[in-house]
Design a protein around this motif. Structure first.
Motif, PDB file in Angstrom:
ATOM      1  N   THR A  45       0.772  -1.199   0.260  1.00  0.00           N
ATOM      2  CA  THR A  45       0.106   0.076   0.143  1.00  0.00           C
ATOM      3  C   THR A  45       0.843   1.365  -0.098  1.00  0.00           C
ATOM      4  O   THR A  45       1.832   1.250   0.747  1.00  0.00           O
ATOM      5  N   VAL A  46       0.417   2.247  -0.765  1.00  0.00           N
ATOM      6  CA  VAL A  46       1.138   3.499  -1.040  1.00  0.00           C
ATOM      7  C   VAL A  46       0.245   4.427  -0.591  1.00  0.00           C
ATOM      8  O   VAL A  46      -1.063   4.778  -1.043  1.00  0.00           O
ATOM      9  N   ARG A  47       0.670   5.796   0.166  1.00  0.00           N
ATOM     10  CA  ARG A  47       0.031   6.791   0.591  1.00  0.00           C
ATOM     11  C   ARG A  47       0.746   8.160   0.198  1.00  0.00           C
ATOM     12  O   ARG A  47       1.989   7.998   0.174  1.00  0.00           O
ATOM     13  N   GLY A  48       0.158   9.066  -0.181  1.00  0.00           N
ATOM     14  CA  GLY A  48       0.818  10.269  -0.358  1.00  0.00           C
ATOM     15  C   GLY A  48      -0.369  11.315  -0.662  1.00  0.00           C
ATOM     16  O   GLY A  48      -1.573  11.281  -0.176  1.00  0.00           O
ATOM     17  N   THR A  49       0.075  12.758  -0.798  1.00  0.00           N
ATOM     18  CA  THR A  49      -0.749  13.650  -0.932  1.00  0.00           C
ATOM     19  C   THR A  49      -0.442  14.513  -2.083  1.00  0.00           C
ATOM     20  O   THR A  49       0.761  14.875  -2.160  1.00  0.00           O
ATOM     21  N   LEU A  50      -1.424  14.855  -2.889  1.00  0.00           N
ATOM     22  CA  LEU A  50      -0.958  15.791  -4.127  1.00  0.00           C
ATOM     23  C   LEU A  50      -1.535  17.196  -3.815  1.00  0.00           C
ATOM     24  O   LEU A  50      -2.615  17.530  -3.438  1.00  0.00           O
ATOM     25  N   PRO A  51      -0.699  18.276  -4.145  1.00  0.00           N
ATOM     26  CA  PRO A  51      -0.889  19.599  -3.681  1.00  0.00           C
ATOM     27  C   PRO A  51      -1.743  20.125  -5.012  1.00  0.00           C
ATOM     28  O   PRO A  51      -1.893  19.625  -6.076  1.00  0.00           O
ATOM     29  N   THR A  52      -2.469  21.217  -4.916  1.00  0.00           N
ATOM     30  CA  THR A  52      -2.974  22.023  -6.070  1.00  0.00           C
ATOM     31  C   THR A  52      -1.850  22.418  -6.991  1.00  0.00           C
ATOM     32  O   THR A  52      -0.866  22.569  -6.539  1.00  0.00           O
ATOM     33  N   GLY A  53      -2.339  22.322  -8.270  1.00  0.00           N
ATOM     34  CA  GLY A  53      -1.326  22.543  -9.180  1.00  0.00           C
ATOM     35  C   GLY A  53      -0.445  21.281  -9.615  1.00  0.00           C
ATOM     36  O   GLY A  53       0.439  21.676 -10.303  1.00  0.00           O
ATOM     37  N   SER A  54      -0.930  20.158  -9.264  1.00  0.00           N
ATOM     38  CA  SER A  54      -0.338  18.879  -9.505  1.00  0.00           C
ATOM     39  C   SER A  54      -0.273  18.993 -10.999  1.00  0.00           C
ATOM     40  O   SER A  54      -1.477  19.209 -11.987  1.00  0.00           O
ATOM     41  N   PRO A  55       0.624  17.908 -11.574  1.00  0.00           N
ATOM     42  CA  PRO A  55       0.370  17.754 -13.062  1.00  0.00           C
ATOM     43  C   PRO A  55      -0.927  17.014 -13.575  1.00  0.00           C
ATOM     44  O   PRO A  55      -1.420  16.195 -12.446  1.00  0.00           O
ATOM     45  N   ASP A  56      -1.207  16.917 -14.749  1.00  0.00           N
ATOM     46  CA  ASP A  56      -2.446  15.987 -15.238  1.00  0.00           C
ATOM     47  C   ASP A  56      -2.360  14.639 -14.659  1.00  0.00           C
ATOM     48  O   ASP A  56      -3.383  14.188 -14.398  1.00  0.00           O
ATOM     49  N   PHE A  57      -0.996  14.194 -14.684  1.00  0.00           N
ATOM     50  CA  PHE A  57      -0.865  12.656 -14.445  1.00  0.00           C
ATOM     51  C   PHE A  57       0.389  12.343 -13.676  1.00  0.00           C
ATOM     52  O   PHE A  57       1.252  12.931 -13.782  1.00  0.00           O
ATOM     53  N   VAL A  58      -0.111  11.388 -12.796  1.00  0.00           N
ATOM     54  CA  VAL A  58       1.118  10.971 -11.763  1.00  0.00           C
ATOM     55  C   VAL A  58       1.288   9.508 -11.751  1.00  0.00           C
ATOM     56  O   VAL A  58       0.151   8.914 -11.705  1.00  0.00           O
ATOM     57  N   TYR A  59       2.369   9.021 -12.221  1.00  0.00           N
ATOM     58  CA  TYR A  59       2.633   7.657 -12.358  1.00  0.00           C
ATOM     59  C   TYR A  59       3.156   7.156 -11.150  1.00  0.00           C
ATOM     60  O   TYR A  59       4.163   7.608 -10.564  1.00  0.00           O
ATOM     61  N   LEU A  60       2.689   5.871 -10.893  1.00  0.00           N
ATOM     62  CA  LEU A  60       3.308   5.129  -9.618  1.00  0.00           C
ATOM     63  C   LEU A  60       3.948   4.092 -10.177  1.00  0.00           C
ATOM     64  O   LEU A  60       3.296   3.163 -10.580  1.00  0.00           O
ATOM     65  N   PRO A  61       5.135   3.929 -10.362  1.00  0.00           N
ATOM     66  CA  PRO A  61       5.897   2.672 -10.999  1.00  0.00           C
ATOM     67  C   PRO A  61       5.887   1.439  -9.872  1.00  0.00           C
ATOM     68  O   PRO A  61       5.930   1.647  -8.971  1.00  0.00           O
ATOM     69  N   VAL A  62       5.623   0.332 -10.660  1.00  0.00           N
ATOM     70  CA  VAL A  62       5.452  -1.129  -9.890  1.00  0.00           C
ATOM     71  C   VAL A  62       6.338  -1.959 -10.513  1.00  0.00           C
ATOM     72  O   VAL A  62       6.067  -2.311 -11.747  1.00  0.00           O
ATOM     73  N   ASP A  63       7.391  -2.506  -9.745  1.00  0.00           N
ATOM     74  CA  ASP A  63       8.020  -3.385 -10.360  1.00  0.00           C
ATOM     75  C   ASP A  63       7.511  -4.877 -10.251  1.00  0.00           C
ATOM     76  O   ASP A  63       7.253  -5.379  -9.097  1.00  0.00           O
ATOM     77  N   VAL A  64       7.061  -5.506 -11.344  1.00  0.00           N
ATOM     78  CA  VAL A  64       6.380  -6.814 -11.237  1.00  0.00           C
ATOM     79  C   VAL A  64       7.231  -7.760 -11.612  1.00  0.00           C
ATOM     80  O   VAL A  64       8.063  -7.738 -12.758  1.00  0.00           O
TER      81      VAL A  64
END
Length: 506
Positions: A45-64
């Motif tokens: 499980t990953v937790r985080g917070t994005l501020p206002t003005g964040s880019p359109d897309f946020v990528y979370l890499p997962v090593d499978v």
């Protein structure tokens, strides 16, 4: 279960070839055997917070690692109260596989936007909106789309579960045919903008097909948001009486566009804005895949719905979207201005109009409105050619039928989308025959504006209206049929409208 906390300080900003995107720290799993010994699954499980003005897309890499048979993702995010007029939190989600996130979607494996809180992918199956296929080893990317972010920021939690084991077998896709049993050259009714449960709709393909038949439609076009995952699920709904074309509603942050009637399995990327100067590339991709480019609801008031890319790449324009509302009236006026510009510039190219339901769920009505197209047959190519040529009118239901022509004094005549080649001072008779429009008034609109308005048609809904003009007085004529209105200057809600007939030799 392992947990990661992705602080803002650990983020990396990079450019994917379009808008800037945020990449978070990589989520790593074991190499397989240890997890396989412990109940065959591994979860982080990953937790985080994005501020206002964040880019359109946020990528979370997962090593499978090797040996994974299923990847499952669920997510939540906070939804704090905000003052009226302030944007609240909304977070979309999708995924790209080990082939990467480069613009063009080579690694695309699915998108559900904000319609679902979890999804899975296996070789033999996937959540609607996602593409089944092997779960190959490598770095996958969960794509988060912060559609809107509240002033407090957007706190999220993403849970990834890998299940180990042998891969299943991926079924070979079966697509609907490009032809139905038509009536030769005839008027065919269609609705080319609707949504199934493969994006944010609530209806199955079977339910949509049944409603389309009940609405008197001859053809439909699938248009789920940002995914082609439904394409392989329509074949058993097609028939001699219903042509099912395949497409996508390409849903960018600067407007939506229909990829209408593309080849089966075509995916069109949406991760760009008007300022990125990427749109022309993807419009060409749509056409190379056999589709039409149709900007949708260009003046819709939802966030990100307004069309900002211009109409230079468009093959047609969705002027009427769902129940007729003021934003449709604005689009109708804007479209009419494009006709005036085409006449003024004299290049012969003009932008045809169409109308679609954009139906998602009950009580949205499939086929309200519908585009009635004169096509050589009930095939994908013939219907597209009729739309592209503007040989069509838009009606509120199957009850509405129109015939609209212009004729000169020597037997010359032209229909919707055609040109009546007469001298500038030759008398021209414009004639509309209508059925299914009780108490509607007819307006003839030209490059000079509305030049004729009839009395209301009889309560029977049938009637004929004629008007006389010349090419010098009107470079084109189109018809609008409007319901009665109780408020003086308002023109009334549309019951139907036609593409124009052009007048003159130019």
């Amino acid at each position: 279960m392992c947990e990661d906390d992705h602080r803002i300080g650990r983020r990396a900003l990079f450019v994917t070839g379009a808008a800037a995107a945020l990449t978070l720290g990589t989520v790593s799993f074991s190499n397989g055997p240890a997890a396989e010994a412990a109940d065959n699954q591994e979860t982080k499980t990953v937790r985080g917070t994005l501020p206002t003005g964040s880019p359109d897309f946020v990528y979370l890499p997962v090593d499978v690692p090797e040996g994974v048979r299923e990847i499952k993702v669920s997510y939540t995010y906070d939804r704090p109260s905000v003052p009226a007029g302030t944007q609240a939190n909304a977070l979309d989600i999708g995924v790209f596989d080990e082939r990467g996130t480069e613009l063009g979607g080579k690694g695309f494996r699915g998108w559900s936007g904000g319609a679902r809180t979890e999804f899975f992918i296996r070789a033999d199956d996937a959540t609607p909106g996602y593409i089944p296929g092997p779960v190959r080893a490598g770095t996958w990317h969960i794509a988060l789309g912060p559609y809107t972010v509240a002033p407090q920021g957007l706190t999220y939690e993403v849970t990834i579960t890998l299940t180990y084991g042998a891969q299943g077998r991926t079924p070979a896709p079966v697509y609907p045919p490009n032809r139905a049993k038509g009536r030769g050259r005839a008027w065919y009714r269609g609705d080319c903008h609707m949504h199934s449960w493969y994006s944010d709709g609530r209806r199955t393909p079977a339910e949509i097909a049944a409603l389309a038949r009940a609405a008197g439609l001859d053809f439909i076009n699938t248009s789920d948001h940002n995914t082609h995952s439904s394409h392989a699920h329509w074949a058993d709904q097609a028939g001699d009486d219903l042509l099912i074309m395949l497409g996508e509603e390409v849903t960018t942050r600067n407007g939506h566009v229909l990829a209408l009637g593309t080849d089966p399995g075509t995916f069109v990327d949406w991760r760009y804005r008007a300022g990125d100067n990427r749109w022309a590339r993807f419009a060409r991709d749509i056409r190379r895949a056999g589709g039409l480019v149709v900007p949708a609801h260009p003046h819709a008031t939802c966030i990100g719905c307004g069309w900002k890319f211009g109409f230079g790449e468009a093959d047609a324009l969705e002027v009427w979207n769902g129940p007729y509302t003021p934003d449709d009236e604005v689009t109708l006026a804007e479209w009419d201005n494009t006709l005036v510009a085409a006449v003024r510039e004299g290049h012969g190219r003009w932008l045809p109009a169409m109308g679609n339901s954009d139906a998602h769920r009950d009580p949205d009505a499939i086929g309200t409105p519908q585009t009635v197209v004169l096509a050589d047959d009930l095939t994908r190519e013939a219907v597209q050619e009729g739309i592209r040529a503007g040989r069509s009118y838009v009606a509120e239901s199957k009850n509405v039928s129109l015939t609209f022509t212009a004729a000169g004094g020597r037997g010359e005549h032209a229909g919707i989308g055609e040109r009546l080649r007469v001298d500038r001072d030759t008398p021209v008779t414009v004639r509309l025959e209508a059925q299914g429009v009780p108490r509607c008034s007819v307006r003839f609109v030209t490059d000079q504006g509305v030049l004729f308005t009839s009395d209301p048609l009889p309560v029977t809904g049938s009637g004929t209206v004629e008007w006389h003009t010349t090419a010098q007085y009107a470079a084109y004529v189109r018809a609008e049929l409007r319901h009665e209105t109780a408020v003086g200057p308002l023109p009334g809600v549309l019951a139907a409208f036609t593409n124009p007939v052009f007048l003159g030799r130019a």
